[in-house]
Enzyme design. Structure first.
Site, PDB file in Angstrom:
ATOM      1  N   TRP A 185       5.572   1.824  14.917  1.00  0.00           N
ATOM      2  CA  TRP A 185       4.933   3.134  14.724  1.00  0.00           C
ATOM      3  C   TRP A 185       3.694   3.208  15.612  1.00  0.00           C
ATOM      4  O   TRP A 185       2.801   2.363  15.532  1.00  0.00           O
ATOM      5  CB  TRP A 185       4.529   3.379  13.266  1.00  0.00           C
ATOM      6  CG  TRP A 185       3.672   4.613  13.186  1.00  0.00           C
ATOM      7  CD1 TRP A 185       4.072   5.891  13.441  1.00  0.00           C
ATOM      8  CD2 TRP A 185       2.261   4.675  12.918  1.00  0.00           C
ATOM      9  NE1 TRP A 185       3.000   6.750  13.342  1.00  0.00           N
ATOM     10  CE2 TRP A 185       1.869   6.029  13.020  1.00  0.00           C
ATOM     11  CE3 TRP A 185       1.294   3.714  12.605  1.00  0.00           C
ATOM     12  CZ2 TRP A 185       0.558   6.452  12.823  1.00  0.00           C
ATOM     13  CZ3 TRP A 185      -0.013   4.125  12.403  1.00  0.00           C
ATOM     14  CH2 TRP A 185      -0.374   5.490  12.509  1.00  0.00           C
ATOM     15  N   GLU A 226       9.504   4.640  14.360  1.00  0.00           N
ATOM     16  CA  GLU A 226       9.127   5.548  13.270  1.00  0.00           C
ATOM     17  C   GLU A 226       8.554   6.853  13.808  1.00  0.00           C
ATOM     18  O   GLU A 226       7.628   6.853  14.613  1.00  0.00           O
ATOM     19  CB  GLU A 226       8.083   4.861  12.369  1.00  0.00           C
ATOM     20  CG  GLU A 226       7.616   5.730  11.198  1.00  0.00           C
ATOM     21  CD  GLU A 226       6.667   5.004  10.256  1.00  0.00           C
ATOM     22  OE1 GLU A 226       6.309   3.832  10.526  1.00  0.00           O
ATOM     23  OE2 GLU A 226       6.267   5.616   9.246  1.00  0.00           O
ATOM     24  N   LYS A 228       6.733  10.745  13.389  1.00  0.00           N
ATOM     25  CA  LYS A 228       5.669  11.335  12.583  1.00  0.00           C
ATOM     26  C   LYS A 228       5.427  12.787  12.976  1.00  0.00           C
ATOM     27  O   LYS A 228       5.703  13.186  14.107  1.00  0.00           O
ATOM     28  CB  LYS A 228       4.378  10.515  12.734  1.00  0.00           C
ATOM     29  CG  LYS A 228       3.342  10.862  11.671  1.00  0.00           C
ATOM     30  CD  LYS A 228       2.249   9.816  11.538  1.00  0.00           C
ATOM     31  CE  LYS A 228       1.197  10.301  10.542  1.00  0.00           C
ATOM     32  NZ  LYS A 228       0.171   9.309  10.260  1.00  0.00           N
ATOM     33  N   ASP A 259       9.874   8.043   7.523  1.00  0.00           N
ATOM     34  CA  ASP A 259       8.868   7.903   6.466  1.00  0.00           C
ATOM     35  C   ASP A 259       8.880   9.198   5.666  1.00  0.00           C
ATOM     36  O   ASP A 259       8.780  10.287   6.255  1.00  0.00           O
ATOM     37  CB  ASP A 259       7.508   7.633   7.120  1.00  0.00           C
ATOM     38  CG  ASP A 259       6.387   7.423   6.114  1.00  0.00           C
ATOM     39  OD1 ASP A 259       6.246   8.261   5.212  1.00  0.00           O
ATOM     40  OD2 ASP A 259       5.635   6.448   6.257  1.00  0.00           O
ATOM     41  N   HIS A 262       6.373  11.979   6.492  1.00  0.00           N
ATOM     42  CA  HIS A 262       6.176  12.383   7.880  1.00  0.00           C
ATOM     43  C   HIS A 262       6.917  13.643   8.281  1.00  0.00           C
ATOM     44  O   HIS A 262       7.294  13.816   9.439  1.00  0.00           O
ATOM     45  CB  HIS A 262       6.557  11.234   8.817  1.00  0.00           C
ATOM     46  CG  HIS A 262       5.580  10.106   8.768  1.00  0.00           C
ATOM     47  ND1 HIS A 262       5.580   9.060   9.658  1.00  0.00           N
ATOM     48  CD2 HIS A 262       4.556   9.860   7.927  1.00  0.00           C
ATOM     49  CE1 HIS A 262       4.615   8.214   9.363  1.00  0.00           C
ATOM     50  NE2 HIS A 262       3.982   8.677   8.309  1.00  0.00           N
ATOM     51  N   HIS A 286      10.633   4.395   5.073  1.00  0.00           N
ATOM     52  CA  HIS A 286       9.296   4.130   4.559  1.00  0.00           C
ATOM     53  C   HIS A 286       9.126   5.087   3.394  1.00  0.00           C
ATOM     54  O   HIS A 286       8.866   6.273   3.603  1.00  0.00           O
ATOM     55  CB  HIS A 286       8.231   4.407   5.625  1.00  0.00           C
ATOM     56  CG  HIS A 286       7.888   3.205   6.424  1.00  0.00           C
ATOM     57  ND1 HIS A 286       6.771   3.116   7.216  1.00  0.00           N
ATOM     58  CD2 HIS A 286       8.516   2.009   6.526  1.00  0.00           C
ATOM     59  CE1 HIS A 286       6.737   1.920   7.778  1.00  0.00           C
ATOM     60  NE2 HIS A 286       7.786   1.250   7.394  1.00  0.00           N
ATOM     61  N   ASP A 294       0.520  13.823   4.462  1.00  0.00           N
ATOM     62  CA  ASP A 294       0.951  12.422   4.498  1.00  0.00           C
ATOM     63  C   ASP A 294      -0.083  11.573   3.759  1.00  0.00           C
ATOM     64  O   ASP A 294      -0.725  10.708   4.329  1.00  0.00           O
ATOM     65  CB  ASP A 294       1.072  11.997   5.975  1.00  0.00           C
ATOM     66  CG  ASP A 294       1.550  10.565   6.141  1.00  0.00           C
ATOM     67  OD1 ASP A 294       2.302  10.097   5.287  1.00  0.00           O
ATOM     68  OD2 ASP A 294       1.155   9.925   7.130  1.00  0.00           O
ATOM     69  N   ASP A 296       0.145   9.378   1.323  1.00  0.00           N
ATOM     70  CA  ASP A 296       0.486   8.008   0.941  1.00  0.00           C
ATOM     71  C   ASP A 296       0.096   7.660  -0.485  1.00  0.00           C
ATOM     72  O   ASP A 296      -0.476   6.603  -0.741  1.00  0.00           O
ATOM     73  CB  ASP A 296      -0.105   7.010   1.949  1.00  0.00           C
ATOM     74  CG  ASP A 296       0.609   7.067   3.281  1.00  0.00           C
ATOM     75  OD1 ASP A 296       1.796   6.719   3.335  1.00  0.00           O
ATOM     76  OD2 ASP A 296      -0.013   7.504   4.279  1.00  0.00           O
ATOM     77  N   ASP A 326       5.802   2.383   1.758  1.00  0.00           N
ATOM     78  CA  ASP A 326       4.623   2.559   2.619  1.00  0.00           C
ATOM     79  C   ASP A 326       3.658   3.535   1.953  1.00  0.00           C
ATOM     80  O   ASP A 326       3.833   4.739   2.042  1.00  0.00           O
ATOM     81  CB  ASP A 326       5.065   3.078   3.994  1.00  0.00           C
ATOM     82  CG  ASP A 326       3.882   3.268   4.942  1.00  0.00           C
ATOM     83  OD1 ASP A 326       2.768   2.799   4.613  1.00  0.00           O
ATOM     84  OD2 ASP A 326       4.064   3.891   6.011  1.00  0.00           O
TER      85      ASP A 326
HETATM   86  C1  RNT Z   1       1.597   5.860   9.427  1.00  0.00           C
HETATM   87  C2  RNT Z   1       2.915   5.208   9.279  1.00  0.00           C
HETATM   88  C3  RNT Z   1       2.919   3.699   9.321  1.00  0.00           C
HETATM   89  C4  RNT Z   1       1.783   3.066   8.567  1.00  0.00           C
HETATM   90  C5  RNT Z   1       1.889   1.577   8.400  1.00  0.00           C
HETATM   91  C6  RNT Z   1       0.590   0.956   8.044  1.00  0.00           C
HETATM   92  O1  RNT Z   1       1.623   7.191   9.170  1.00  0.00           O
HETATM   93  O2  RNT Z   1       3.516   5.639   8.104  1.00  0.00           O
HETATM   94  O3  RNT Z   1       4.149   3.228   8.908  1.00  0.00           O
HETATM   95  O4  RNT Z   1       1.622   3.646   7.309  1.00  0.00           O
HETATM   96  O5  RNT Z   1       2.459   1.017   9.497  1.00  0.00           O
HETATM   97 ZN    ZN Z   2       5.334   4.671   7.527  1.00  0.00          ZN
END
Ligand code: RNT
Ligand code: ZN
Length: 419
Positions: A185, A226, A228, A259, A262, A286, A294, A296, A326
Site C-alpha cells: 500500500w 492495495e 485507496k 480494504d 477504501h 483488509h 476511512d 478504521d 486493518d
Molecule cells: C491505509 C491502508 C493500509 C494501512 C496499513 C497500516 O489506508 O489501509 O493498509 O492501514 O498498512
Molecule cells: Zn488497509
C-alpha cells in the site's frame, strides 16, 4: 465444559439439524479458515524504526493508556489477545516493526535478520506471518509520495525497500511453512488537484515493474496491491486508485487487495469479491469499519462483515481470498480492540459456515425468491451464540462474557504500569 454451554449447544445442534446443517462440520470448517491479525493495532501504527509521527494520510485518534512501547510489550499484548481468539490466526507485520538492536541500517537494507525475532515468536505459537513494506512515516518520503516520487533518489530507495520486503516475506514463508502474503500500500497522491496524473502513474508503474520483475517465490509469498480512495491531506488525487490497483494486479498476475474502508460510503466490498475474482487468482481483504470515512474503527459484527464472509464461504472461495484485519483505535483498550475485531471476524465466518446455504442457493436456482428471502432472514436468528460459546470452550478460549474481565485484569497488572 460448563453445563449451560453444553445444554445450549445440544439445543443449537437440534435447531441447525432441522435446517439441514451439520454443526460439527461447520465448526471445523470455520475454525480452519485463517484470519490475519495486524500487529499495528497494539501501538497506534508507531513501529520500532524511529518514526516520530504517522504520515501517509492515515490517522489514529485517542490516547487510551497502556500503548505498547517496545517489542517485548507488543509481543506480550499480542499473546494476551491471542489467548482470547479462537481459530487459525496469522500475524500481519509491517516493515516498520524491524528489530534493529542498535544497528544503523535503513528500510532499503532490511533483511530477515531484522525480523528473525518475530519469526521465532510466531513459530513458537504455531502461526504463519504476512508482511507489508512500510511506505509512510519515514524521512525518505517525498511528502506523501514514495514509489511515484519525481525525486529519483527517493523513488529508488522505495523500490529497494519493496524488493527487500519481498525477500523477507519469502523467508517467513519458508521458515514457517505457510504462505506469506506481502501487501503493497502506497499513500501516494496530492492534496489539491493534480494536473499531470499520467506522470505520477507512469513513475508508479515503473517502480512496481522493477519490484515485481523477479517472479521468484510468488507462490509462497504472493504480492498484493492495495487500492485507496483518498487520505487525510491526500484528498484530490490518489495514484493507486481502485482502477489502477485492480488493473495492475490483473495485468501482472498479482493479488488484489480491497480494504473495506477504501471506497465510497455506499460502495460495498462484499459486492466486489466475485467480480474481482474473475480477473485475478487471489485477493486480500483488509477488513475495517469505516465510519463516514476511512476511520478504521474496530470491526463490528455488522451486515457488511457477514455479507463478505457469506460470499467467501458460500462460493467456496476460502483458498482464493486471504482475510486480514486493518483498524487502529487508540480510544479504548487496544487488546480489547484486537479481541473484539478478531472474534467478530471469526463469528461471521462461523455464521457463514452454519447457515443453510445449500437450501438458500437451491431456492434461488429454482427461481423461488420467496423461499430465498425467508431463509436468509430466518438464518439471522439461528442460535449462533450457543455454538460460538461451545466452540470457544472446546478450544480453551473464553466464551462471550468471560474474556473482558481477563483484559481488565491485564490492564491492572501490566498496562497501568506503562506511561
Ligand atoms: C491505509 C491502508 C493500509 C494501512 C496499513 C497500516 O489506508 O489501509 O493498509 O492501514 O498498512
Ligand atoms: Zn488497509
Amino acid at each position: 465444559m460448563k453445563k449451560n454451554v453444553q445444554k445450549g449447544f445440544e439445543y443449537a445442534k437440534d435447531v441447525y439439524a432441522q435446517a439441514g446443517v451439520d454443526v460439527e462440520k461447520a465448526v471445523a470448517q470455520a475454525d480452519s479458515i485463517p484470519v490475519s491479525m495486524h500487529c499495528w493495532q497494539g501501538d497506534d501504527v508507531t513501529g520500532f524504526d524511529g518514526a516520530d509521527s504517522l504520515t501517509g494520510g492515515i490517522a489514529v485518534t485517542g490516547n487510551y493508556p497502556g500503548k505498547a512501547r517496545n517489542f517485548e510489550e507488543l509481543k506480550a499484548d499480542i499473546k494476551k489477545a491471542l489467548s482470547l481468539i479462537p481459530g487459525q490466526t496469522k500475524l500481519n507485520l509491517h516493515a516498520s516493526y524491524a528489530i534493529k538492536d542498535g544497528r544503523k541500517l535503513d528500510r532499503d537494507q532490511y533483511t530477515i535478520r531484522e525480523f528473525q525475532p518475530w519469526v521465532d515468536f510466531v513459530k513458537d505459537l504455531g502461526m504463519g506471518m504476512d508482511f507489508n513494506p512500510t511506505y509512510f512515516s519515514h524521512p525518505m518520503m517525498d511528502g506523501n509520495l514514495s514509489l511515484s516520487s519525481p525525486d529519483e533518489g527517493k523513488r529508488r530507495f522505495w523500490v529497494e525497500h519493496g524488493k527487500r520486503c519481498r525477500e523477507i516475506g519469502a523467508e517467513f514463508a519458508k521458515q514457517l511453512n505457510k504462505p506469506s502474503v506481502i501487501n503493497f500500500w502506497m499513500p501516494d497522491g496530492t492534496k489539491d488537484t493534480c494536473v499531470n496524473t499520467v506522470a505520477f502513474r507512469e513513475r508508479m508503474t515503473r517502480s512496481l515493474d522493477e519490484i515485481f520483475a523477479d517472479r521468484t517465490h510468488m507462490d509462497i509469498a504472493p504480492c498484493a496491491v492495495e487500492s485507496k480512495l483518498f487520505g487525510v491531506g491526500v484528498e484530490s488525487f490518489t495514484v493507486v486508485s481502485h482502477e489502477y490497483a485492480l488493473g495492475y494486479a490483473i495485468k501482472n498476475n498479482l493479488t488484489a487487495c480491497l480494504d473495506t474502508g477504501h471506497f465510497h460510503p455506499t460502495e460495498m466490498v462484499s459486492a466486489k469479491v466475485t467480480a474481482v475474482l474473475n480477473f485475478v487468482n487471489s485477493m486480500l481483504l483488509h477488513i475495517s469499519r469505516p465510519v463516514r470515512w476511512d476511520s478504521d474503527h474496530v470491526v463490528a459484527l455488522d451486515d457488511e462483515l457477514q455479507r463478505i464472509m457469506d460470499e467467501i464461504v458460500w462460493n467456496q472461495l476460502e483458498k482464493r481470498v486471504f482475510i486480514g484485519l486493518d483498524f487502529f483505535d487508540a480510544s479504548i483498550n487496544r487488546i480489547a480492540c484486537w479481541t473484539i475485531g478478531m472474534r467478530n471476524a471469526r463469528k461471521a465466518l462461523l455464521s457463514a459456515c452454519l447457515a443453510p446455504s445449500n437450501d438458500i442457493r437451491m431456492a434461488e436456482a429454482e427461481g423461488d425468491d420467496t423461499t430465498r428471502l425467508a431463509l436468509l432472514e430466518e438464518r439471522k436468528t439461528l442460535p449462533l451464540g450457543a455454538v460460538w460459546d461451545y466452540y470457544c470452550e472446546t478450544k480453551g478460549i473464553p466464551a462471550d462474557g468471560e474474556w473482558l474481565p481477563l483484559i481488565k485484569q491485564y490492564e491492572k497488572d501490566e498496562l497501568s504500569k506503562r506511561n
